[in-house]
Design a protein around this motif. Sequence first.
Motif, PDB file in Angstrom:
ATOM      1  N   VAL A   1      -9.366 -33.533  75.178  1.00 18.05           N
ATOM      2  CA  VAL A   1     -10.358 -32.958  76.184  1.00 18.05           C
ATOM      3  C   VAL A   1      -9.519 -32.549  77.518  1.00 18.05           C
ATOM      4  O   VAL A   1      -8.718 -33.126  77.941  1.00 18.05           O
ATOM      5  CB  VAL A   1     -11.346 -33.999  76.576  1.00 18.05           C
ATOM      6  N   ILE A   2      -9.997 -31.364  77.853  1.00 14.22           N
ATOM      7  CA  ILE A   2      -9.365 -31.069  79.343  1.00 14.22           C
ATOM      8  C   ILE A   2     -10.514 -30.873  80.324  1.00 14.22           C
ATOM      9  O   ILE A   2     -11.566 -30.422  79.888  1.00 14.22           O
ATOM     10  CB  ILE A   2      -8.545 -29.616  79.296  1.00 14.22           C
ATOM     11  N   ALA A   3     -10.324 -31.036  81.384  1.00 20.17           N
ATOM     12  CA  ALA A   3     -11.436 -30.971  82.581  1.00 20.17           C
ATOM     13  C   ALA A   3     -10.595 -30.691  83.780  1.00 20.17           C
ATOM     14  O   ALA A   3      -9.477 -30.959  84.169  1.00 20.17           O
ATOM     15  CB  ALA A   3     -12.170 -32.394  82.472  1.00 20.17           C
ATOM     16  N   ASN A   4     -11.359 -29.914  84.810  1.00 21.94           N
ATOM     17  CA  ASN A   4     -10.997 -29.934  86.182  1.00 21.94           C
ATOM     18  C   ASN A   4     -11.331 -31.115  86.836  1.00 21.94           C
ATOM     19  O   ASN A   4     -11.809 -32.492  86.406  1.00 21.94           O
ATOM     20  CB  ASN A   4     -11.972 -28.751  86.955  1.00 21.94           C
ATOM     21  N   HIS A   5     -10.486 -31.247  88.219  1.00 27.83           N
ATOM     22  CA  HIS A   5     -10.325 -32.460  88.606  1.00 27.83           C
ATOM     23  C   HIS A   5     -10.354 -32.517  90.082  1.00 27.83           C
ATOM     24  O   HIS A   5      -9.641 -31.614  90.698  1.00 27.83           O
ATOM     25  CB  HIS A   5      -8.957 -33.167  88.222  1.00 27.83           C
ATOM     26  N   PHE A   6     -11.372 -33.090  90.608  1.00 27.93           N
ATOM     27  CA  PHE A   6     -11.555 -32.799  92.197  1.00 27.93           C
ATOM     28  C   PHE A   6     -11.870 -34.337  92.844  1.00 27.93           C
ATOM     29  O   PHE A   6     -12.116 -34.308  94.145  1.00 27.93           O
ATOM     30  CB  PHE A   6     -12.522 -31.899  92.665  1.00 27.93           C
TER      31      PHE A   6
ATOM     32  N   LYS B   1      -8.002 -39.874  67.485  1.00 27.66           N
ATOM     33  CA  LYS B   1      -8.743 -40.229  68.863  1.00 27.66           C
ATOM     34  C   LYS B   1      -8.717 -39.154  69.676  1.00 27.66           C
ATOM     35  O   LYS B   1      -8.357 -37.903  69.507  1.00 27.66           O
ATOM     36  CB  LYS B   1      -7.806 -41.608  69.250  1.00 27.66           C
ATOM     37  N   ILE B   2      -9.760 -39.366  70.749  1.00 32.47           N
ATOM     38  CA  ILE B   2      -9.609 -38.211  71.997  1.00 32.47           C
ATOM     39  C   ILE B   2      -8.732 -38.955  72.982  1.00 32.47           C
ATOM     40  O   ILE B   2      -8.874 -39.689  73.438  1.00 32.47           O
ATOM     41  CB  ILE B   2     -11.037 -38.167  72.130  1.00 32.47           C
ATOM     42  N   VAL B   3      -7.988 -37.767  73.486  1.00 32.45           N
ATOM     43  CA  VAL B   3      -7.330 -37.872  74.658  1.00 32.45           C
ATOM     44  C   VAL B   3      -7.748 -37.009  75.628  1.00 32.45           C
ATOM     45  O   VAL B   3      -8.124 -35.640  75.423  1.00 32.45           O
ATOM     46  CB  VAL B   3      -5.863 -37.573  74.468  1.00 32.45           C
ATOM     47  N   CYS B   4      -7.794 -37.323  76.849  1.00 32.63           N
ATOM     48  CA  CYS B   4      -8.465 -36.347  78.180  1.00 32.63           C
ATOM     49  C   CYS B   4      -7.057 -36.269  79.011  1.00 32.63           C
ATOM     50  O   CYS B   4      -6.407 -37.233  79.313  1.00 32.63           O
ATOM     51  CB  CYS B   4      -9.540 -36.733  78.704  1.00 32.63           C
ATOM     52  N   ILE B   5      -6.871 -35.096  79.492  1.00 31.49           N
ATOM     53  CA  ILE B   5      -5.760 -34.624  80.292  1.00 31.49           C
ATOM     54  C   ILE B   5      -6.515 -33.554  81.284  1.00 31.49           C
ATOM     55  O   ILE B   5      -7.380 -33.019  81.223  1.00 31.49           O
ATOM     56  CB  ILE B   5      -4.644 -34.165  79.728  1.00 31.49           C
TER      57      ILE B   5
ATOM     58  N   VAL C   1     -14.334 -29.391  79.233  1.00 28.17           N
ATOM     59  CA  VAL C   1     -15.185 -29.832  80.100  1.00 28.17           C
ATOM     60  C   VAL C   1     -15.148 -29.487  81.613  1.00 28.17           C
ATOM     61  O   VAL C   1     -14.363 -29.503  82.292  1.00 28.17           O
ATOM     62  CB  VAL C   1     -14.978 -31.316  80.174  1.00 28.17           C
ATOM     63  N   ALA C   2     -16.157 -29.005  82.133  1.00 26.35           N
ATOM     64  CA  ALA C   2     -16.395 -28.441  83.419  1.00 26.35           C
ATOM     65  C   ALA C   2     -17.072 -29.365  84.255  1.00 26.35           C
ATOM     66  O   ALA C   2     -18.242 -29.600  84.013  1.00 26.35           O
ATOM     67  CB  ALA C   2     -16.669 -27.055  83.634  1.00 26.35           C
TER      68      ALA C   2
ATOM     69  N   ASP D   1      -2.644 -21.501  80.930  1.00 31.49           N
ATOM     70  CA  ASP D   1      -3.598 -20.531  81.597  1.00 31.49           C
ATOM     71  C   ASP D   1      -4.747 -20.198  80.644  1.00 31.49           C
ATOM     72  O   ASP D   1      -5.964 -20.085  81.251  1.00 31.49           O
ATOM     73  CB  ASP D   1      -3.004 -19.247  82.107  1.00 31.49           C
ATOM     74  N   LEU D   2      -4.778 -20.116  79.381  1.00 36.37           N
ATOM     75  CA  LEU D   2      -5.858 -19.968  78.505  1.00 36.37           C
ATOM     76  C   LEU D   2      -6.755 -20.971  78.559  1.00 36.37           C
ATOM     77  O   LEU D   2      -7.894 -20.862  78.519  1.00 36.37           O
ATOM     78  CB  LEU D   2      -5.373 -19.449  77.274  1.00 36.37           C
ATOM     79  N   MET D   3      -6.220 -22.157  78.540  1.00 36.30           N
ATOM     80  CA  MET D   3      -7.120 -23.638  78.516  1.00 36.30           C
ATOM     81  C   MET D   3      -7.704 -23.528  79.850  1.00 36.30           C
ATOM     82  O   MET D   3      -9.186 -23.943  79.793  1.00 36.30           O
ATOM     83  CB  MET D   3      -6.141 -24.718  78.315  1.00 36.30           C
TER      84      MET D   3
END
Length: 195
Positions: free
Chosen positions: A36-41, A104-108, A141-142, A181-183
Motif C-alpha cells: 500500500v502506498i499513500a501520500n503523507h501530510f 501480508k500488507i506493508v504500507c509505505i 491510497v489518497a 514516479d508512476l506509483m
Amino acid sequence: MFYRFCRSLFRFFFGVFCGWEVFGAENLPQKGPVLVIANHFSYWDPVVVGSALGRQVHFMAKSNLFSYPVLGFLISKLGAFPVDRQRIDRTSLKRALSLLDEGKIVCIFPEGTRSKTGALLPPLPGAAFLVRKAGVSVCPVALQRKKRIFGNNLFPCYHVHVGATFSVNKPGRRDLQADADLMMAKIKELLEDSI
C-alpha cells in the motif's frame, strides 16, 4: 485481536467525531501480499490508513518513534517496524520483504516524510525497490484532509480514496525512480478524480 480492537475504536472515533469518509475500500485484495502506498501530510496518516483498510497493515515508521517507551511499545504491537531515514536501511527493507513474502500488507509513504503544505512531494525510490524485489501488486491510497464548516478542527476530517491495485513489474531493466514516479502518479490521479 489487539489490532482489530484498535481499528474498531479508531473507526468509531473518526466516524463520530471527525466525519471521515472512505471510498473504494473494496479495491484492496482480501488476501495475498500487497504494498500500500499513500501520500503523507500528518501524524494521523498511518492511523487513518490502518483504520480504513479491512486487513492488518504493517507500517514502516521512522526509527526515533520507537525510542518513546509507550508509543514504541504500542506501534510495535500494532505491527509497525522501524526504518532509519538517514541511510539505506537494509534491515527494514528485509523486514518489509519478509512480511510481503508471508502474504501480508506493508504500507509505505513514498514521499519519505510529511508534506508541510499538503502538496505531493517527489517520491523516493524505496517503494519501487520493494515492488521490484517482492513482485507484488500495489494499492494506492489518497488522503485528503477536509475542513469542517462547523465544529472543532482539532481532530482531522479525512476523505480516504482507495484505488485499484496495479503492477509495475514489467519485463526488462527498469529505472526505480521512473517506477516511483508512476506509483506517485496513481495517488495524484485519485486526488484529482475526487475533486
